[in-house]
Design a protein around this motif. Structure first.
Motif, PDB file in Angstrom:
ATOM      1  N   MET A   1       0.865  -1.173   0.000  1.00 67.14           N
ATOM      2  CA  MET A   1       0.000   0.000   0.000  1.00 67.14           C
ATOM      3  C   MET A   1       0.905   1.228   0.000  1.00 67.14           C
ATOM      4  O   MET A   1       2.119   1.106  -0.005  1.00 67.14           O
ATOM      5  N   THR A   2       0.341   2.406   0.046  1.00 69.17           N
ATOM      6  CA  THR A   2       1.121   3.635  -0.012  1.00 69.17           C
ATOM      7  C   THR A   2       2.095   3.781   1.154  1.00 69.17           C
ATOM      8  O   THR A   2       3.254   4.122   0.961  1.00 69.17           O
ATOM      9  N   ILE A   3       1.670   3.526   2.392  1.00 70.20           N
ATOM     10  CA  ILE A   3       2.533   3.747   3.556  1.00 70.20           C
ATOM     11  C   ILE A   3       2.899   2.459   4.284  1.00 70.20           C
ATOM     12  O   ILE A   3       3.238   2.477   5.449  1.00 70.20           O
ATOM     13  N   GLY A   4       2.824   1.352   3.613  1.00 70.19           N
ATOM     14  CA  GLY A   4       3.149   0.078   4.240  1.00 70.19           C
ATOM     15  C   GLY A   4       2.571  -1.072   3.444  1.00 70.19           C
ATOM     16  O   GLY A   4       2.488  -1.009   2.225  1.00 70.19           O
ATOM     17  N   SER A   5       2.136  -2.114   4.149  1.00 68.34           N
ATOM     18  CA  SER A   5       1.528  -3.248   3.469  1.00 68.34           C
ATOM     19  C   SER A   5       0.631  -4.025   4.420  1.00 68.34           C
ATOM     20  O   SER A   5       0.811  -3.997   5.632  1.00 68.34           O
ATOM     21  N   VAL A   6      -0.324  -4.701   3.841  1.00 69.33           N
ATOM     22  CA  VAL A   6      -1.147  -5.666   4.556  1.00 69.33           C
ATOM     23  C   VAL A   6      -0.558  -7.026   4.221  1.00 69.33           C
ATOM     24  O   VAL A   6      -0.098  -7.245   3.099  1.00 69.33           O
ATOM     25  N   TYR A   7      -0.532  -7.945   5.187  1.00 69.53           N
ATOM     26  CA  TYR A   7       0.048  -9.247   4.884  1.00 69.53           C
ATOM     27  C   TYR A   7      -0.736 -10.382   5.540  1.00 69.53           C
ATOM     28  O   TYR A   7      -1.433 -10.196   6.530  1.00 69.53           O
ATOM     29  N   LEU A   8      -0.591 -11.545   4.925  1.00 68.08           N
ATOM     30  CA  LEU A   8      -1.132 -12.792   5.436  1.00 68.08           C
ATOM     31  C   LEU A   8       0.036 -13.745   5.614  1.00 68.08           C
ATOM     32  O   LEU A   8       0.930 -13.805   4.763  1.00 68.08           O
TER      33      LEU A   8
ATOM     34  N   PHE B   1      -0.736  -5.668   9.507  1.00 69.29           N
ATOM     35  CA  PHE B   1      -0.493  -4.426   8.787  1.00 69.29           C
ATOM     36  C   PHE B   1       0.868  -3.919   9.201  1.00 69.29           C
ATOM     37  O   PHE B   1       1.176  -3.812  10.389  1.00 69.29           O
ATOM     38  N   GLU B   2       1.717  -3.628   8.215  1.00 68.03           N
ATOM     39  CA  GLU B   2       3.062  -3.112   8.466  1.00 68.03           C
ATOM     40  C   GLU B   2       3.099  -1.657   8.027  1.00 68.03           C
ATOM     41  O   GLU B   2       2.786  -1.343   6.879  1.00 68.03           O
ATOM     42  N   LEU B   3       3.487  -0.786   8.923  1.00 72.35           N
ATOM     43  CA  LEU B   3       3.563   0.642   8.651  1.00 72.35           C
ATOM     44  C   LEU B   3       5.017   1.032   8.429  1.00 72.35           C
ATOM     45  O   LEU B   3       5.871   0.792   9.278  1.00 72.35           O
ATOM     46  N   GLN B   4       5.302   1.603   7.257  1.00 74.49           N
ATOM     47  CA  GLN B   4       6.640   2.093   6.951  1.00 74.49           C
ATOM     48  C   GLN B   4       6.502   3.372   6.138  1.00 74.49           C
ATOM     49  O   GLN B   4       6.572   3.363   4.909  1.00 74.49           O
TER      50      GLN B   4
ATOM     51  N   GLU C   1      -0.610  -7.068  14.392  1.00 71.96           N
ATOM     52  CA  GLU C   1      -0.989  -8.396  13.917  1.00 71.96           C
ATOM     53  C   GLU C   1      -2.102  -9.012  14.761  1.00 71.96           C
ATOM     54  O   GLU C   1      -2.199  -8.757  15.959  1.00 71.96           O
ATOM     55  N   LEU C   2      -2.874  -9.871  14.111  1.00 71.71           N
ATOM     56  CA  LEU C   2      -3.807 -10.776  14.768  1.00 71.71           C
ATOM     57  C   LEU C   2      -3.334 -12.178  14.401  1.00 71.71           C
ATOM     58  O   LEU C   2      -3.203 -12.502  13.216  1.00 71.71           O
ATOM     59  N   THR C   3      -3.057 -13.006  15.413  1.00 73.12           N
ATOM     60  CA  THR C   3      -2.479 -14.325  15.170  1.00 73.12           C
ATOM     61  C   THR C   3      -3.252 -15.404  15.919  1.00 73.12           C
ATOM     62  O   THR C   3      -3.621 -15.210  17.076  1.00 73.12           O
ATOM     63  N   TYR C   4      -3.452 -16.523  15.259  1.00 74.16           N
ATOM     64  CA  TYR C   4      -4.002 -17.725  15.896  1.00 74.16           C
ATOM     65  C   TYR C   4      -2.944 -18.816  15.793  1.00 74.16           C
ATOM     66  O   TYR C   4      -2.314 -18.983  14.743  1.00 74.16           O
ATOM     67  N   ALA C   5      -2.736 -19.572  16.886  1.00 76.72           N
ATOM     68  CA  ALA C   5      -1.783 -20.684  16.856  1.00 76.72           C
ATOM     69  C   ALA C   5      -2.337 -21.866  17.639  1.00 76.72           C
ATOM     70  O   ALA C   5      -2.877 -21.698  18.734  1.00 76.72           O
ATOM     71  N   ASP C   6      -2.199 -23.036  17.058  1.00 76.93           N
ATOM     72  CA  ASP C   6      -2.559 -24.289  17.725  1.00 76.93           C
ATOM     73  C   ASP C   6      -1.279 -24.840  18.333  1.00 76.93           C
ATOM     74  O   ASP C   6      -0.296 -25.058  17.616  1.00 76.93           O
ATOM     75  N   ARG C   7      -1.292 -25.063  19.639  1.00 80.62           N
ATOM     76  CA  ARG C   7      -0.119 -25.614  20.322  1.00 80.62           C
ATOM     77  C   ARG C   7      -0.521 -26.856  21.104  1.00 80.62           C
ATOM     78  O   ARG C   7      -0.335 -26.938  22.320  1.00 80.62           O
TER      79      ARG C   7
ATOM     80  N   SER D   1      -4.772 -16.929  20.741  1.00 78.84           N
ATOM     81  CA  SER D   1      -5.197 -15.856  19.838  1.00 78.84           C
ATOM     82  C   SER D   1      -4.547 -14.584  20.370  1.00 78.84           C
ATOM     83  O   SER D   1      -4.772 -14.215  21.520  1.00 78.84           O
ATOM     84  N   SER D   2      -3.746 -13.911  19.538  1.00 83.10           N
ATOM     85  CA  SER D   2      -2.957 -12.768  19.999  1.00 83.10           C
ATOM     86  C   SER D   2      -3.212 -11.520  19.189  1.00 83.10           C
ATOM     87  O   SER D   2      -3.470 -11.583  17.988  1.00 83.10           O
ATOM     88  N   VAL D   3      -3.101 -10.377  19.869  1.00 87.68           N
ATOM     89  CA  VAL D   3      -3.086  -9.059  19.234  1.00 87.68           C
ATOM     90  C   VAL D   3      -1.712  -8.486  19.548  1.00 87.68           C
ATOM     91  O   VAL D   3      -1.358  -8.285  20.700  1.00 87.68           O
ATOM     92  N   SER D   4      -0.892  -8.281  18.499  1.00 95.91           N
ATOM     93  CA  SER D   4       0.524  -7.912  18.664  1.00 95.91           C
ATOM     94  C   SER D   4       0.851  -6.539  18.122  1.00 95.91           C
ATOM     95  O   SER D   4       0.258  -6.085  17.146  1.00 95.91           O
ATOM     96  N   VAL D   5       1.858  -5.932  18.729  1.00 98.44           N
ATOM     97  CA  VAL D   5       2.499  -4.720  18.232  1.00 98.44           C
ATOM     98  C   VAL D   5       3.981  -5.027  18.165  1.00 98.44           C
ATOM     99  O   VAL D   5       4.554  -5.585  19.107  1.00 98.44           O
ATOM    100  N   GLY D   6       4.600  -4.703  17.029  1.00 96.42           N
ATOM    101  CA  GLY D   6       6.011  -5.024  16.887  1.00 96.42           C
ATOM    102  C   GLY D   6       6.748  -3.985  16.065  1.00 96.42           C
ATOM    103  O   GLY D   6       6.160  -3.049  15.511  1.00 96.42           O
ATOM    104  N   THR D   7       8.038  -4.178  15.999  1.00 95.70           N
ATOM    105  CA  THR D   7       8.901  -3.316  15.211  1.00 95.70           C
ATOM    106  C   THR D   7       9.938  -4.174  14.511  1.00 95.70           C
ATOM    107  O   THR D   7      10.275  -5.271  14.992  1.00 95.70           O
ATOM    108  N   SER D   8      10.434  -3.724  13.377  1.00 94.66           N
ATOM    109  CA  SER D   8      11.469  -4.458  12.663  1.00 94.66           C
ATOM    110  C   SER D   8      12.321  -3.488  11.862  1.00 94.66           C
ATOM    111  O   SER D   8      11.943  -2.328  11.641  1.00 94.66           O
ATOM    112  N   ILE D   9      13.464  -3.990  11.438  1.00 95.49           N
ATOM    113  CA  ILE D   9      14.379  -3.189  10.619  1.00 95.49           C
ATOM    114  C   ILE D   9      14.981  -4.104   9.564  1.00 95.49           C
ATOM    115  O   ILE D   9      15.283  -5.268   9.847  1.00 95.49           O
TER     116      ILE D   9
END
Length: 169
Positions: A100-107, A134-137, A147-153, A159-167
């Motif tokens: 997208m213009t200021i980042g990206s949506v991802y699956l 959704f990644e904002l850059q 992020e919204l994440t589901y994991a079977d363990r 089920s998680s709602v995450s905030v993160g950063t990357s470089i």
């Protein structure tokens, strides 16, 4: 509460400490913190997750994803005493980005190798996981994601709602 504050401080510090630079290699590393609903048996409790992760860009739209994380939540055991469930995991997946213009949506879809401990119970194995994010850059350099994440363990589902950063490098 202190762990959540420490994780938020870590993520904010990583975002502020990174210098703006152009990504010249396909590697990107990051960290995230989450509020997580953990279902174990017939109980559901709110816990938290932290993760360090990385992506290896294959094309402009796809990446390989992996990392290491830990989820914990407090449950009442059969005796009525509070016991902490801890699940460590290594996620492995394929991520598809929609720019997208200021980042990206991802699956992202894939699996996670986990080890879950609850009191004396231990469960080790592979489970499925899926993420929408959704990644904002807005400029070149550090990125922030939601992020919204589901994991079977195995015996546990998260089920998680995450905030993160990357470089990127």
């Amino acid at each position: 509460m202190t762990k959540r504050l420490s994780l938020a401080t870590l993520c904010a510090g990583m975002l502020l400490a990174t210098a703006a630079q152009a990504q010249t290699s396909p590697l990107s590393i990051g960290a995230s913190a989450s509020v997580t609903d953990v279902k174990y048996g017939s109980q559901t409790e709110t816990g938290h997750t932290w993760e360090v992760n990385g992506t290896w860009r294959l094309t402009d739209y796809t990446s390989l994803y992996s990392g290491y994380g830990e989820t914990s939540a407090d449950f009442d055991n059969a005796n009525g005493t509070e016991t902490t469930l801890t699940s460590t995991y290594i996620p492995v997946g394929v991520q598809v980005n929609f720019p997208m213009t200021i980042g990206s949506v991802y699956l992202r879809g894939g699996g996670n190798y986990y080890q879950t401990e609850f009191g004396t119970d231990k469960d080790i194995g592979w489970g499925a996981s899926g993420t929408v994010g959704f990644e904002l850059q807005p400029t070149v350099g550090p990125k922030m994601n939601f992020e919204l994440t589901y994991a079977d363990r195995g015996d546990a589902e998260t089920s998680s709602v995450s905030v993160g950063t990357s470089i990127g490098f």
